[in-house]
Write a protein that holds these residues in place. Structure first.
Motif, PDB file in Angstrom:
ATOM      1  N   ALA A   2       0.837  -1.196   0.000  1.00 36.98           N
ATOM      2  CA  ALA A   2       0.000   0.000   0.000  1.00 36.98           C
ATOM      3  C   ALA A   2       0.873   1.247   0.000  1.00 36.98           C
ATOM      4  CB  ALA A   2      -0.895  -0.010   1.236  1.00 36.98           C
ATOM      5  N   THR A   3       0.452   2.269  -0.734  1.00 36.08           N
ATOM      6  CA  THR A   3       1.200   3.527  -0.774  1.00 36.08           C
ATOM      7  C   THR A   3       0.285   4.677  -1.162  1.00 36.08           C
ATOM      8  OG1 THR A   3       3.128   4.667  -1.669  1.00 36.08           O
ATOM      9  CG2 THR A   3       1.923   3.257  -3.191  1.00 36.08           C
ATOM     10  N   SER A   4       0.652   5.872  -0.712  1.00 33.90           N
ATOM     11  CA  SER A   4      -0.021   7.089  -1.165  1.00 33.90           C
ATOM     12  C   SER A   4       0.985   7.957  -1.910  1.00 33.90           C
ATOM     13  CB  SER A   4      -0.609   7.853   0.032  1.00 33.90           C
ATOM     14  OG  SER A   4       0.431   8.241   0.910  1.00 33.90           O
ATOM     15  N   ASP A   5       2.124   7.400  -2.240  1.00 32.84           N
ATOM     16  CA  ASP A   5       3.212   8.098  -2.930  1.00 32.84           C
ATOM     17  C   ASP A   5       2.905   8.182  -4.424  1.00 32.84           C
ATOM     18  OD1 ASP A   5       5.566   8.916  -4.121  1.00 32.84           O
ATOM     19  OD2 ASP A   5       6.843   7.616  -2.923  1.00 32.84           O
ATOM     20  N   THR A   6       2.585   9.384  -4.898  1.00 35.29           N
ATOM     21  CA  THR A   6       2.216   9.572  -6.303  1.00 35.29           C
ATOM     22  C   THR A   6       3.327   9.137  -7.245  1.00 35.29           C
ATOM     23  OG1 THR A   6       0.867  11.442  -5.622  1.00 35.29           O
ATOM     24  CG2 THR A   6       1.333  11.249  -7.958  1.00 35.29           C
ATOM     25  N   VAL A   7       4.566   9.416  -6.886  1.00 35.28           N
ATOM     26  CA  VAL A   7       5.704   9.026  -7.729  1.00 35.28           C
ATOM     27  C   VAL A   7       5.727   7.508  -7.908  1.00 35.28           C
ATOM     28  CG1 VAL A   7       8.221   9.008  -7.908  1.00 35.28           C
ATOM     29  CG2 VAL A   7       7.056  11.052  -7.064  1.00 35.28           C
ATOM     30  N   GLU A   8       5.521   6.785  -6.828  1.00 34.34           N
ATOM     31  CA  GLU A   8       5.525   5.317  -6.885  1.00 34.34           C
ATOM     32  C   GLU A   8       4.328   4.793  -7.676  1.00 34.34           C
ATOM     33  OE1 GLU A   8       7.014   1.443  -6.059  1.00 34.34           O
ATOM     34  OE2 GLU A   8       7.894   3.429  -6.180  1.00 34.34           O
ATOM     35  N   LEU A   9       3.155   5.389  -7.492  1.00 37.07           N
ATOM     36  CA  LEU A   9       1.960   4.958  -8.221  1.00 37.07           C
ATOM     37  C   LEU A   9       2.120   5.161  -9.724  1.00 37.07           C
ATOM     38  CD1 LEU A   9      -0.760   6.324  -5.786  1.00 37.07           C
ATOM     39  CD2 LEU A   9      -0.159   3.931  -6.168  1.00 37.07           C
ATOM     40  N   VAL A  10       2.687   6.298 -10.130  1.00 34.56           N
ATOM     41  CA  VAL A  10       2.915   6.552 -11.559  1.00 34.56           C
ATOM     42  C   VAL A  10       3.947   5.573 -12.110  1.00 34.56           C
ATOM     43  CG1 VAL A  10       3.839   8.224 -13.219  1.00 34.56           C
ATOM     44  CG2 VAL A  10       2.191   8.961 -11.493  1.00 34.56           C
ATOM     45  N   ARG A  11       5.007   5.301 -11.347  1.00 39.25           N
ATOM     46  CA  ARG A  11       6.036   4.352 -11.786  1.00 39.25           C
ATOM     47  C   ARG A  11       5.431   2.967 -12.038  1.00 39.25           C
ATOM     48  NH1 ARG A  11       8.920   0.303 -10.255  1.00 39.25           N
ATOM     49  NH2 ARG A  11       8.052   0.215  -8.176  1.00 39.25           N
ATOM     50  N   ILE A  12       4.622   2.498 -11.116  1.00 40.24           N
ATOM     51  CA  ILE A  12       4.004   1.173 -11.247  1.00 40.24           C
ATOM     52  C   ILE A  12       3.022   1.148 -12.419  1.00 40.24           C
ATOM     53  CG2 ILE A  12       2.435  -0.444 -10.105  1.00 40.24           C
ATOM     54  CD1 ILE A  12       3.820   0.455  -7.449  1.00 40.24           C
ATOM     55  N   LEU A  34     -11.502   2.313  -5.447  1.00 41.95           N
ATOM     56  CA  LEU A  34     -10.595   2.257  -4.311  1.00 41.95           C
ATOM     57  C   LEU A  34     -11.416   1.921  -3.075  1.00 41.95           C
ATOM     58  CD1 LEU A  34      -8.559   5.487  -5.060  1.00 41.95           C
ATOM     59  CD2 LEU A  34      -7.963   3.140  -5.649  1.00 41.95           C
ATOM     60  N   GLU A  35     -11.134   0.786  -2.478  1.00 41.51           N
ATOM     61  CA  GLU A  35     -11.852   0.414  -1.259  1.00 41.51           C
ATOM     62  C   GLU A  35     -10.878  -0.180  -0.269  1.00 41.51           C
ATOM     63  OE1 GLU A  35     -13.523  -4.016  -2.039  1.00 41.51           O
ATOM     64  OE2 GLU A  35     -14.796  -2.396  -2.725  1.00 41.51           O
ATOM     65  N   GLY A  36     -11.258  -0.188   0.960  1.00 41.48           N
ATOM     66  CA  GLY A  36     -10.378  -0.710   1.999  1.00 41.48           C
ATOM     67  C   GLY A  36      -9.198   0.210   2.258  1.00 41.48           C
ATOM     68  N   LEU A  37      -9.380   1.510   2.020  1.00 36.12           N
ATOM     69  CA  LEU A  37      -8.286   2.457   2.250  1.00 36.12           C
ATOM     70  C   LEU A  37      -8.021   2.586   3.740  1.00 36.12           C
ATOM     71  CD1 LEU A  37      -9.290   5.200  -0.317  1.00 36.12           C
ATOM     72  CD2 LEU A  37      -7.635   3.371  -0.602  1.00 36.12           C
ATOM     73  N   GLU A  38      -6.766   2.664   4.096  1.00 35.56           N
ATOM     74  CA  GLU A  38      -6.369   2.752   5.495  1.00 35.56           C
ATOM     75  C   GLU A  38      -5.623   4.058   5.742  1.00 35.56           C
ATOM     76  OE1 GLU A  38      -7.111   0.566   7.806  1.00 35.56           O
ATOM     77  OE2 GLU A  38      -8.059  -0.853   6.455  1.00 35.56           O
ATOM     78  N   PRO A  39      -5.671   4.570   6.966  1.00 37.20           N
ATOM     79  CA  PRO A  39      -4.890   5.761   7.298  1.00 37.20           C
ATOM     80  C   PRO A  39      -3.398   5.482   7.113  1.00 37.20           C
ATOM     81  CG  PRO A  39      -6.453   5.246   9.045  1.00 37.20           C
ATOM     82  CD  PRO A  39      -6.481   4.099   8.081  1.00 37.20           C
ATOM     83  N   ALA A  40      -2.631   6.535   6.869  1.00 38.31           N
ATOM     84  CA  ALA A  40      -1.196   6.382   6.615  1.00 38.31           C
ATOM     85  C   ALA A  40      -0.475   5.661   7.752  1.00 38.31           C
ATOM     86  CB  ALA A  40      -0.560   7.743   6.370  1.00 38.31           C
ATOM     87  N   GLY A  41      -0.914   5.835   8.971  1.00 32.82           N
ATOM     88  CA  GLY A  41      -0.257   5.198  10.117  1.00 32.82           C
ATOM     89  C   GLY A  41      -0.498   3.703  10.206  1.00 32.82           C
TER      90      GLY A  41
END
Length: 113
Positions: A2-12, A34-41
């Motif tokens: 799981a990630t919220s890193d836009t750079v990583e999402l675009v790379r993948i 998008l389902e089952g989203l979790e807080p960053a922590g």
């Protein structure tokens, strides 16, 4: 992972598109749910992937989000997402075919008199 890193999402996404793209084939726009989203922590850990996003990258994403909140959505974005001035993104579709958002927008709510 799981990630919220836009750079990583675009790379993948670019890696996946390179594997899937076949010249001469017709493609249709599709949506993503998008389902089952979790807080960053509460990031899900993996036995096989490297550790969480670096602190530097997390700060970059937070600053990108802060600038877009302050100056408007899309003000700052990754270079991979930029188009020439005046050019519309082909993946945006056409607004006249958009489904009304009866459950999420008060303006689209049907009124019965």
């Amino acid at each position: 992972m799981a990630t919220s890193d836009t750079v990583e999402l675009v790379r993948i996404a670019r890696v996946a598109l390179k594997r899937l793209w076949q010249p001469g084939q017709r493609y249709t726009k599709a949506g993503v749910i998008l389902e089952g989203l979790e807080p960053a922590g509460q990031a899900q850990l993996s036995l096989f992937e490297p550790g969480l996003v670096s602190e530097k990258r997390a700060k970059l994403m937070a600053e990108l989000d802060r600038l877009n909140r302050r100056f408007g959505k899309g003000t700052v974005q990754l270079a991979a997402l930029l188009l020439a001035p005046g050019q519309q993104a082909p993946w945006l579709g056409q607004a006249q075919w958009r489904t009304p958002q009866y459950t999420t927008r008060l303006e689209d709510l049907l009124l019965v008199g």
